[in-house]
Design an enzyme around this catalytic site. Structure first.
Site, PDB file in Angstrom:
ATOM      1  N   CYS A 121       7.289  86.128  -0.729  1.00 41.38           N
ATOM      2  CA  CYS A 121       6.371  87.165  -1.327  1.00 41.38           C
ATOM      3  C   CYS A 121       6.631  88.721  -0.953  1.00 41.38           C
ATOM      4  CB  CYS A 121       4.948  87.033  -1.013  1.00 41.38           C
ATOM      5  SG  CYS A 121       3.879  87.721  -2.074  1.00 41.38           S
ATOM      6  N   HIS A 125       4.276  80.808  -1.968  1.00 46.82           N
ATOM      7  CA  HIS A 125       3.941  80.769  -0.858  1.00 46.82           C
ATOM      8  C   HIS A 125       4.114  79.277  -0.154  1.00 46.82           C
ATOM      9  CE1 HIS A 125       2.437  84.926   0.184  1.00 46.82           C
ATOM     10  NE2 HIS A 125       2.043  84.914  -1.424  1.00 46.82           N
ATOM     11  N   GLU A 153       3.999  78.094   2.347  1.00 49.55           N
ATOM     12  CA  GLU A 153       3.644  78.188   3.707  1.00 49.55           C
ATOM     13  C   GLU A 153       1.920  77.845   3.762  1.00 49.55           C
ATOM     14  OE1 GLU A 153       2.616  82.391   3.000  1.00 49.55           O
ATOM     15  OE2 GLU A 153       4.212  81.249   2.530  1.00 49.55           O
TER      16      GLU A 153
END
Length: 667
Positions: A507, A637, A639
């Site tokens: 990002c 994302h 994560e």
């Protein structure tokens, strides 16, 4: 209460005064006769199709997806239920459900739901406030949580009261209604906020008491409202109502809550919804949206039943082997229909095309908050990029059992905790370095600290967020300026060229990597007009939802644990994610295998439709790499994954980037 300051007593209030709530005040209050509530006339007249269209185009019912997606719904990597569920992410959820934000793992989640009907409150403040509590608790139960564990918080907003008894009567009636609901249902209010300033000249806000119900429970209880499959029984559980026809009998309602909670306990409830403002018609319609599953209602269900307020009732899709629970005569339980593969609503002798009703629902406020493609991009597809190389990038240094990762945290970053947790789960040793930019001396100190961290690290990860607020002139400016400091630049070059290290940017981090030149060039280089970049989403606003991405290349070590063609469901949250590049640069990236991932539809086909490609990236590019694949930048994302997340949206939400990055150094 006694308070002292520098040895001087500055406050001394007696217990008697504190118990009195301060100075005594008196006010004359006149609660006027409460009025009956009627649903809008358009809901009561005409064909079923006309009445349902009137409901779904009402501003209180129409799709607000374009508004909701402006807010980050996945930050913290703890979201259990997405705001919109189903494979099409269209069915609005009944409650917010998220895991507790802890270091490590937890199965404990909090849930919050709200209730309020401004039209009932305008007619009858006592009943309106009572039903606000009923609706908030019913939504909480529908989301899988237990009413006995719930607490309430009220948001109140009324006109200026002045010294007029009739105006004072409105909040008085509302507070009494909310208090009665608390007593009847055994849920106490532990906080709230009120305002009596809702007047401008001769305009008054409607009497407002919004109830928020909050509970804690196991995340595995979370239940969403979208229909899960065809040929399932649909049942209605409804409490007995009082003489006004809209207020549930308290004992009946509590029994209904317990029955639904039992169905959730035994996993017999596949989907649960509770009617609110738009009555049963709204609830049933929205249940069909997420997975494009229709419903056929029994002939015994009259059209009027669908448009009559039904607060505290529940519509439930039952599992195949589920049995209808027993109930007293206070609660009505019965099968009302079945789900269907055909995207239709069959009821009261009519068969409605749900595509047409859905279009009306989605168009309601779309002119203000758009979220769908129009024109040439609608349904447009692009080339599916595929690159497979037998010669992959490998680590040639001494094996590292626990690679060290440094995550520099710049002002405005907000994903460092999620990123660190993902690396730690993968077996890495992680350091987060807070970059201090308060003074020139602090910047110099942070620069030196980052150089030292990079020199002892195997991986540098730049996390997501909005560094510097993304203003002015676009994103990641401060990060790029920091990395262009000569000492930091040389530390990065040493990591990548001499020590076979890795870099990852997600990002905001991807924005930094591409504006440094680390992707696609593999080095920090001056920017020119020919360089690719990331710019504003074509929709012109922030986008937050889940998207599907397809692995397009096996060049990068970061993708070593995936295969070309793998599709993952990944969270996105950005306003500047559109990848743009010249045709020659795109061709070079394809030839070199540097296009790592593309946005795709359910079938794995990349496209330009906003439903597929949230930002309008050329070639639907979600991520690219350096020429050797060691530097990887992507918008999604990865994560933000974990156990029990996003359970109301199907798909493979585990993308093993972090595990691959750690295992790379074990070779």
């Amino acid at each position: 209460m006694v308070m002292t300051w520098n040895g001087d007593e500055i406050v001394n209030l007696s217990r008697e005064f504190l118990a009195s709530n301060g100075a005594s005040k008196h006010q004359v209050v006149h609660v006027e006769a409460q009025q009956a509530y009627e649903t809008p006339a358009a809901w009561r007249e005409g064909s079923l199709a006309d009445r349902l269209r009137a409901v779904v185009t009402d501003l209180n019912v129409a799709s607000n997806k374009g508004l909701s997606e402006r807010f980050d719904s996945t930050i913290g990597a703890g979201t259990v239920l997405m705001p919109f569920g189903g494979r099409r992410q269209l069915t609005p959820n009944e409650a917010m459900v998220a895991k507790f934000p802890v270091f490590g793992e937890t199965t404990t989640a909090s849930a919050m739901a709200w209730g309020f009907n401004p039209y009932i409150m305008s007619a009858n403040q006592f009943t309106g406030a009572y039903l606000s509590v009923v609706e908030s608790l019913a939504k909480l139960v529908a989301a899988g949580f237990e009413h006995e564990k719930a607490y309430l918080s009220f948001q109140e907003y009324f006109e200026k009261l002045r010294d007029e008894p009739e105006r004072w009567g409105k909040p008085t009636a509302a507070v009494l209604g909310a208090l009665m609901a608390q007593i009847d249902l055994g849920a106490g209010a532990i906080g709230g906020k009120d305002s009596m300033s809702g007047t401008f000249e001769h305009l008054d806000v409607p009497p407002t008491l919004i109830s928020f119900a909050v509970a804690v429970g196991n995340m595995k209880r979370a239940t969403s409202p979208e229909f899960k499959g065809a040929d399932h029984r649909v049942v209605r559980i409804a409490p007995r109502y009082l003489a006004d026809g809209i207020t549930p009998d308290k004992d009946a309602l509590l029994e209904a809550f317990s029955i639904v909670e039992e169905l959730v306990d035994f996993h017999d409830a596949l989907a649960v919804s509770t009617p609110g403002y738009g009555a049963t018609a709204e609830a049933l319609f929205k249940m069909t949206l997420g997975n494009r599953i229709g419903v056929s209602l029994n002939d015994s269900i009259a059209a009027d039943d669908l448009f009559t307020p039904a607060y505290g009732s529940f519509i439930i899709e039952l599992a195949d082997d589920a049995k209808l629970p027993a109930a007293s005569n206070l609660v009505e339980i019965g099968e009302i229909g079945t789900t269907t593969a055909a995207y239709e609503l069959r009821a009261a002798g009519e068969t409605l095309d749900l595509d047409a009703i859905q279009e009306a629902w989605e168009s309601g406020i779309e002119s203000v908050f758009p979220y769908r493609s129009k024109g040439a991009d609608k349904g447009a597809t692009v080339e599916t990029v595929t690159f497979e190389t037998p010669k992959k990038t490998v680590y040639v240094g001494a094996p590292v059992a626990k690679p060290h990762v440094v995550i520099p945290v710049f002002p405005g970053n907000n994903c460092e905790y999620d990123s660190a947790a993902a690396f730690e789960r993968a077996g890495a040793d992680v350091s987060t370095l807070i970059v201090n930019n308060l003074t020139p001396a602090a910047v110099a100190e942070s620069t030196q600290a980052l150089v030292e961290e990079i020199n002892k690290s195997q991986i540098v990860m730049i996390p997501g967020g909005f560094s510097g607020g993304d203003e002015p002139d676009g994103s990641a400016k401060f990060i790029t300026a920091f990395f262009r400091a000569p000492a930091v630049t040389e530390a990065v070059r040493d990591l990548l060229k001499n020590r076979d290290g890795l870099m990852l940017g997600i990002c905001n981090g991807f924005q930094a990597l591409i504006k440094l030149g680390l992707v696609p060039y593999g080095d920090i280089v001056p920017m020119t007009e020919e360089c690719p970049t990331l710019t504003f989403n074509t929709i012109g606003r922030h986008q937050s939802r889940l998207v599907r991405t397809r692995v397009a290349s096996n060049l990068s070590p970061w993708l070593a644990k995936t295969s070309v063609g793998d599709i993952h469901t990944v969270a996105i949250s950005h306003g500047e994610g559109r990848f743009v590049a010249s045709e020659p640069v795109l061709d070079l990236l394809k030839t070199n295998g540097q296009i790592a991932t593309q946005y795709v539809d359910e079938s794995g086909v990349p496209g330009m439709d906003l439903d597929v490609n949230p930002n309008g990236s050329l070639l639907a590019i979600e991520g690219i790499t350096s020429p050797d694949g060691r530097v990887f930048g992507k918008m999604g994302h990865s994560e933000r994954s974990g156990n029990g997340l996003y359970v109301n949206v199907p798909g493979n939400k585990y993308q093993p980037l972090f595990e691959a990055g750690v295992e790379y150094f074990a070779a």
